[in-house]
Design an enzyme around this catalytic site. Structure first.
Site, PDB file in Angstrom:
ATOM      1  N   SER A  56      -8.413  51.387  -5.830  1.00 33.99           N
ATOM      2  CA  SER A  56      -7.164  50.774  -5.377  1.00 33.99           C
ATOM      3  C   SER A  56      -7.351  49.335  -4.909  1.00 33.99           C
ATOM      4  O   SER A  56      -6.401  48.536  -4.956  1.00 33.99           O
ATOM      5  CB  SER A  56      -6.553  51.605  -4.246  1.00 33.99           C
ATOM      6  OG  SER A  56      -7.496  51.789  -3.202  1.00 33.99           O
ATOM      7  N   GLY A  94      -7.433  55.575  -5.918  1.00 35.52           N
ATOM      8  CA  GLY A  94      -8.011  56.883  -5.625  1.00 35.52           C
ATOM      9  C   GLY A  94      -9.272  57.200  -6.409  1.00 35.52           C
ATOM     10  O   GLY A  94      -9.852  58.276  -6.229  1.00 35.52           O
ATOM     11  N   ASN A 122     -14.168  55.244  -1.977  1.00 34.85           N
ATOM     12  CA  ASN A 122     -13.498  56.540  -1.807  1.00 34.85           C
ATOM     13  C   ASN A 122     -14.499  57.676  -1.626  1.00 34.85           C
ATOM     14  O   ASN A 122     -14.217  58.658  -0.937  1.00 34.85           O
ATOM     15  CB  ASN A 122     -12.582  56.827  -3.003  1.00 34.85           C
ATOM     16  CG  ASN A 122     -11.331  55.957  -2.969  1.00 34.85           C
ATOM     17  OD1 ASN A 122     -10.771  55.699  -1.906  1.00 34.85           O
ATOM     18  ND2 ASN A 122     -10.899  55.500  -4.129  1.00 34.85           N
TER      19      ASN A 122
END
Length: 230
Positions: A56, A94, A122
């Site tokens: 992201s 994500g 992440n």
């Protein structure tokens, strides 16, 4: 009368002959000019490709316009400098290193010159095994190098908050420096979010994703490393 007619007729023949010669010369000159013009045109150089492969952060999450993200700002910098490069933003919100590793083969079907790998954040926020994060990053580096041996690879270093404990946080940070040392074809951005991470004014309310102003600083962090590879 006959002599006069003969003289007039001969003059007409002479005019037609002269007109024909002049026309041929003009056509010949025009042809040379066109050939010279075509030959003098420099060939259009094919743009080199820079791929930003990330999550992201690369995708520009939360921005009104994704081109305000650091990848888009790099493209604008290149354009302003009249540098013949095209930026491809391959950021997916994500994305983990495992997800990136599963989709990179498809991405590598198109040629590239510089590959900027921005993944792992992440993984750290989810507390995934560090051995898997390290393995996935190395595998992606290997895939790029195998497919395009001359491509330059940039690894964007990442850090995470100490939510998962000091040991996990410290070991996560060293993944990037270790990989950069291990792979001679990899150039490291020490910390992608340097000057932005932890600064409330430069991040969205989630405290993770930079604002448009924050992305300007991130773009400078990237440019400091990237400019030497262009």
């Amino acid at each position: 009368m006959t002599n006069r007619f003969l003289i007039v007729f001969q003059l007409l023949i002479l005019q037609v002959f002269l007109f024909s010669c002049n026309s041929e010369k003009k056509e010949e000159t025009a042809g040379k000019t066109d050939s010279t013009t075509i030959a003098s045109k420099p060939p259009v150089a094919k743009k080199k490709t820079i791929v930003f492969f990330g999550n992201s952060l690369t995708a520009g999450y939360g921005l009104d316009d994704p081109t305000q993200g650091f990848a888009g700002l790099i493209q604008k910098r290149l354009d302003s400098l009249k540098m013949n490069y095209k930026v491809i933003n391959a950021g997916v919100s994500g994305e983990t290193t495992a997800g990136g590793n599963s989709r990179i083969d498809w991405l590598l079907k198109q040629p590239l010159d510089i590959f900027i790998l921005e993944l792992g954040g992440n993984d750290g926020l989810r507390g995934l095994p560090l051995s898997e994060t390290r393995k996935n990053l190395q595998t992606m580096i290997d895939k790029v190098h195998t497919k395009y041996p001359d491509a330059k690879i940039v690894l964007a270093g990442m850090q995470i908050p100490p939510n998962m404990g000091q040991k996990y946080t410290s070991e996560f940070r060293t993944i990037y420096t270790d990989l950069a040392k291990k792979n001679s074809n990899v150039t490291l951005i020490p910390f992608l979010l340097e000057g932005v991470g932890g600064e409330p004014k430069l991040n969205l309310p989630d405290g993770i994703h930079p604002t448009a102003e924050g992305h300007k600083i991130v773009a400078e962090n990237v440019w400091a490393v990237l400019k030497g590879l262009l």
